[in-house]
Design a protein around this motif. Sequence first.
Motif: not given
Length: 435
Positions: A34-45, A272-275, A324-330, A408-413
């Motif tokens: 599939k084409p490249n998806g969203q790459r979402v990163g949470y930035f903690t203040q 999706l907070m899959a952690y 649906l964007v799949l979340g992963a933990p850092l 839709g892509g991936v996300m990290v916290w």
Amino acid sequence: MPTRASALLATATVAALLAATAPASASDGRHGPKPNGQRVGYFTQWGADSSAKRVQETGQAAKLTVINYAFGNVSADGTCFQTNDAGQGDAHDDYQRAFSAAESVDGVADAPEQELKGHFNQLRKLKAKNPQLRTVISLGGWSWSRYFSDAAATDEARKKFVSSCIDLYLKGDVPVLAGSPEGGRGAAAGVFDGIDIDWEYPGGGGDAGNVVRPEDGRNFTLLMREFRRQLDALSGKKGKHYLLTAAVAANETVADRLELPELSRSVDWLNLMAYDLHGPWEGKGPTGHQANLYSDPADPDPRQRSADQAVTHYQERGLPAGQLVLGAPLYGHGWTGVAAGPRAGLFQSATAAASDRSYREVEALPGTVHVDRDHGASWKYDGTTFYSYDTAEVLTRKARYARWNGLGGVMVWSLDGDDARGSAIAALDRGLRRD
């Protein structure tokens, strides 16, 4: 998301589901690239290593499409607001603190007379260097979801809440607070390109003291509809598209309160907070995977939770795969006093929970890394301490799973958990790029 406290310790068009986008099994390779998806990163203040300059210098910025700035709070009267009251907000770090030339993304120090400083100004500079990058204000989180139910309860309340958030974060009307010159009408205009709702959780299950109503699930749909209406009105016919996303739990009970087919009409995607599938709240164990991709039949928890299980559930309930964007933990969850057992500490009892640690901290710990390729999980074990975390190999596997299954892509916290080389984000990037 993890609590602010644990982060300080270390740290979402009705469409019929298409068979071609159903999640693959652990050995299933039937889906094409599939084409490249969203790459979402949470930035903690509040993160000790949270800085836009670090996001730039680690190479993360060039590989991301969206940064979610965490968090904005919701007041008791149902509005978005800024304050410097402890536990309620940190306007100082958000837009008042002056950055030196050494701290700044572009090497230019903030001037005393600037209307906008702090992280907001640095994010604006980060976007200037990375044209593909959009920034989104994330509202709520574990500690600041208390008044979402009130803000969503009536049509009048929803209109008031949404309008206040758009004025503050998208129009950029940040207030001039006592004792500080920063702020003013439009001072933060252009910093944020959308809004992410991190209501934990509609209908309950979040932090103690949260306001909860049985009708929260319905009101969440109506709230997101109101956000979409006002965001589109702000855009006008030829204006920019403002993003609207939400963070959602990898929990079937919480997911079933959401009206996913209707919700999909308003949002761009759900993160999706899959952690946190297992963690320190199970202090005596058994140890377990906190973010495994596939369910492990040996998991003594009868639910045998996994990211794939959550992805399947959301799709079965009516959310298109592409939203649906799949979340992963850092970060890693740990236990101490763990016997080896037959699988290097996995599914063993413990004497106590260990402090949460970031991805880079777990990587630096002594011990042996173990990767379970059948179930898309990894951990580190030193003979007594066990940490469940995602290695670079597992992160690449998850990104590949997202791509091959049309997500839709991936996300990290969260971004500050990565190392100085941006290894974790680079691993996700590899998984989204490779055939």
